[in-house]
Enzyme design. Structure first.
Site, PDB file in Angstrom:
ATOM      1  N   GLU A  23      -9.375 -10.706  -7.649  1.00 56.93           N
ATOM      2  CA  GLU A  23      -8.594  -9.379  -7.531  1.00 56.93           C
ATOM      3  C   GLU A  23      -7.297  -9.256  -8.621  1.00 56.93           C
ATOM      4  O   GLU A  23      -7.009  -8.146  -9.037  1.00 56.93           O
ATOM      5  CB  GLU A  23      -8.145  -9.299  -6.058  1.00 56.93           C
ATOM      6  CG  GLU A  23      -8.950  -9.133  -5.088  1.00 56.93           C
ATOM      7  CD  GLU A  23      -8.491  -9.541  -3.667  1.00 56.93           C
ATOM      8  OE1 GLU A  23      -7.381  -9.744  -3.272  1.00 56.93           O
ATOM      9  OE2 GLU A  23      -9.355  -9.331  -2.656  1.00 56.93           O
ATOM     10  N   ASN A  59      -1.988   0.075   7.327  1.00 60.46           N
ATOM     11  CA  ASN A  59      -1.469  -1.385   7.821  1.00 60.46           C
ATOM     12  C   ASN A  59      -0.457  -2.081   6.570  1.00 60.46           C
ATOM     13  O   ASN A  59      -0.454  -3.297   6.351  1.00 60.46           O
ATOM     14  CB  ASN A  59      -2.832  -2.094   8.093  1.00 60.46           C
ATOM     15  CG  ASN A  59      -3.611  -2.484   7.065  1.00 60.46           C
ATOM     16  OD1 ASN A  59      -3.546  -2.027   5.942  1.00 60.46           O
ATOM     17  ND2 ASN A  59      -4.599  -3.197   7.290  1.00 60.46           N
ATOM     18  N   LYS A  73       0.955  -1.106  -0.041  1.00 61.15           N
ATOM     19  CA  LYS A  73       0.129   0.109   0.136  1.00 61.15           C
ATOM     20  C   LYS A  73       0.891   1.226   0.050  1.00 61.15           C
ATOM     21  O   LYS A  73       2.103   1.090   0.242  1.00 61.15           O
ATOM     22  CB  LYS A  73      -0.975  -0.050   1.162  1.00 61.15           C
ATOM     23  CG  LYS A  73      -1.898  -1.271   1.009  1.00 61.15           C
ATOM     24  CD  LYS A  73      -3.004  -1.178   2.341  1.00 61.15           C
ATOM     25  CE  LYS A  73      -3.943  -2.448   2.289  1.00 61.15           C
ATOM     26  NZ  LYS A  73      -4.509  -2.337   3.501  1.00 61.15           N
ATOM     27  N   TYR A  97     -12.221  -3.147  -3.307  1.00 62.94           N
ATOM     28  CA  TYR A  97     -12.772  -3.038  -1.875  1.00 62.94           C
ATOM     29  C   TYR A  97     -14.142  -3.072  -1.888  1.00 62.94           C
ATOM     30  O   TYR A  97     -14.990  -2.477  -0.920  1.00 62.94           O
ATOM     31  CB  TYR A  97     -12.154  -1.790  -1.217  1.00 62.94           C
ATOM     32  CG  TYR A  97     -10.829  -2.281  -0.515  1.00 62.94           C
ATOM     33  CD1 TYR A  97     -10.558  -3.259   0.092  1.00 62.94           C
ATOM     34  CD2 TYR A  97      -9.762  -1.130  -0.841  1.00 62.94           C
ATOM     35  CE1 TYR A  97      -9.217  -3.453   0.823  1.00 62.94           C
ATOM     36  CE2 TYR A  97      -8.443  -1.215  -0.495  1.00 62.94           C
ATOM     37  CZ  TYR A  97      -8.302  -2.489   0.229  1.00 62.94           C
ATOM     38  OH  TYR A  97      -6.948  -2.554   0.772  1.00 62.94           O
ATOM     39  N   HIS A 101      -1.998  -5.416   1.644  1.00 62.80           N
ATOM     40  CA  HIS A 101      -3.084  -6.303   1.356  1.00 62.80           C
ATOM     41  C   HIS A 101      -2.924  -7.632   0.813  1.00 62.80           C
ATOM     42  O   HIS A 101      -1.776  -7.900   0.122  1.00 62.80           O
ATOM     43  CB  HIS A 101      -4.045  -5.478   0.247  1.00 62.80           C
ATOM     44  CG  HIS A 101      -4.927  -6.547  -0.246  1.00 62.80           C
ATOM     45  ND1 HIS A 101      -6.372  -6.778   0.315  1.00 62.80           N
ATOM     46  CD2 HIS A 101      -5.241  -7.316  -1.240  1.00 62.80           C
ATOM     47  CE1 HIS A 101      -7.126  -7.732  -0.301  1.00 62.80           C
ATOM     48  NE2 HIS A 101      -6.449  -8.144  -1.397  1.00 62.80           N
TER      49      HIS A 101
HETATM   50  P1  IDP Z   1      -7.728  -7.090   5.667  1.00 64.37           P
HETATM   51  O1  IDP Z   1      -6.736  -6.033   4.729  1.00 64.37           O
HETATM   52  O2  IDP Z   1      -6.946  -7.681   6.830  1.00 64.37           O
HETATM   53  O3  IDP Z   1      -8.327  -7.965   5.011  1.00 64.37           O
HETATM   54  P2  IDP Z   1     -10.374  -6.007   5.909  1.00 64.37           P
HETATM   55  O4  IDP Z   1     -11.393  -6.141   7.103  1.00 64.37           O
HETATM   56  O5  IDP Z   1     -10.817  -6.691   4.629  1.00 64.37           O
HETATM   57  O6  IDP Z   1      -8.790  -6.214   6.321  1.00 64.37           O
HETATM   58  O7  IDP Z   1     -10.191  -4.557   5.647  1.00 64.37           O
HETATM   59  C1  IDP Z   1      -9.634  -3.942   4.135  1.00 64.37           C
HETATM   60  C2  IDP Z   1      -8.877  -2.821   4.631  1.00 64.37           C
HETATM   61  O8  IDP Z   1      -9.669  -1.629   5.062  1.00 64.37           O
HETATM   62  C3  IDP Z   1      -7.679  -2.752   5.762  1.00 64.37           C
HETATM   63  O9  IDP Z   1      -6.517  -3.681   5.362  1.00 64.37           O
HETATM   64  C4  IDP Z   1      -7.558  -1.637   6.218  1.00 64.37           C
HETATM   65  O10 IDP Z   1      -6.684  -0.910   5.286  1.00 64.37           O
HETATM   66  C5  IDP Z   1      -8.862  -0.975   6.087  1.00 64.37           C
HETATM   67  N1  IDP Z   1      -9.783  -0.989   7.260  1.00 64.37           N
HETATM   68  C6  IDP Z   1     -10.485  -1.770   8.095  1.00 64.37           C
HETATM   69  N2  IDP Z   1     -11.179  -1.651   9.152  1.00 64.37           N
HETATM   70  C7  IDP Z   1     -10.423  -0.198   9.307  1.00 64.37           C
HETATM   71  C8  IDP Z   1     -10.792   0.677  10.124  1.00 64.37           C
HETATM   72  O11 IDP Z   1     -11.616   0.235  11.315  1.00 64.37           O
HETATM   73  N3  IDP Z   1     -10.176   1.789  10.175  1.00 64.37           N
HETATM   74  C9  IDP Z   1      -9.525   2.231   8.953  1.00 64.37           C
HETATM   75  N4  IDP Z   1      -9.244   1.279   8.238  1.00 64.37           N
HETATM   76  C10 IDP Z   1      -9.877   0.304   8.034  1.00 64.37           C
HETATM   77 MG    MG Z   2     -10.085  -8.092   3.586  1.00 68.29          MG
END
Ligand code: IDP
Ligand code: MG
Length: 151
Positions: free
Chosen positions: A127, A113, A9, A49, A116
């Site tokens: 994807e 984070n 990212k 997404y 992905h």
């Molecule tokens: P993942 O990336 O571990 O699969 P997902 O729940 O699919 O997690 O969420 C996709 C992305 O959305 C996360 O990697 C993060 O970048 C963002 N995200 C998810 N939850 C939050 C939140 O509560 N605050 C801000 N960003 C979030």
């Molecule tokens: Mg996810």
């Protein structure tokens, strides 16, 4: 065969973490099938997404992922590859991700984070199609060290 779509990212690219993160994937023994640096469009981001549309963090997520270049790559391997990559990536919230995982070693906050990874083989295929044309993916190849990684 399974395919995982991985995205380094904008924060990973901006922080100069492409090398260290790719090293981990290479050193684990994974095989790259396609890899490129792109500026993600809003369309691509919304498609990728789609499952999160309507959630509180959605618009911030789209802004973040389109804010600077990202590295997209496809990793292929035998059954279980998608799950293995997810384990290397760690929990969604880096503050809770285990040490030794990518998010657990390099990140602090859920909104930054770093990486992905597809959460299922089906999503790996879906994807991959968003970001790669079929001719951009290398067909059959084996790393020269394949036999020293696989029995
Ligand atoms: P993942 O990336 O571990 O699969 P997902 O729940 O699919 O997690 O969420 C996709 C992305 O959305 C996360 O990697 C993060 O970048 C963002 N995200 C998810 N939850 C939050 C939140 O509560 N605050 C801000 N960003 C979030
Ligand atoms: Mg996810």
């Amino acid at each position: 065969m399974e395919r995982a779509l991985i995205i380094l990212k904008p924060d990973a690219v901006q922080r100069g973490l492409i090398g260290p993160i790719l090293s981990r994937l290479e050193q684990r023994g994974l095989r790259f099938q396609g890899l490129k640096l792109i500026q993600m469009t809003k369309d691509m981001a919304c498609q990728h997404y789609a499952e999160h549309e309507g959630k509180s963090f959605f618009s911030g997520l789209i802004t973040y992922i389109t804010s600077a270049p990202v590295l997209v790559l496809v990793v292929t391997g035998k059954a279980g590859t998608v799950e293995l990559v997810r384990a290397m990536v760690g929990a969604t919230n880096p503050a809770k991700a285990a040490p030794g995982t990518i998010r657990g070693d390099f990140g602090l906050e859920i909104g930054r984070n770093l990486i992905h990874a597809s959460d299922s083989p089906e999503n790996g295929e879906r994807e991959t199609e968003i970001f790669f044309k079929s001719e951009e993916l290398i067909g059959q190849w084996e790393r020269a060290i394949h036999i020293w990684i696989h029995e």
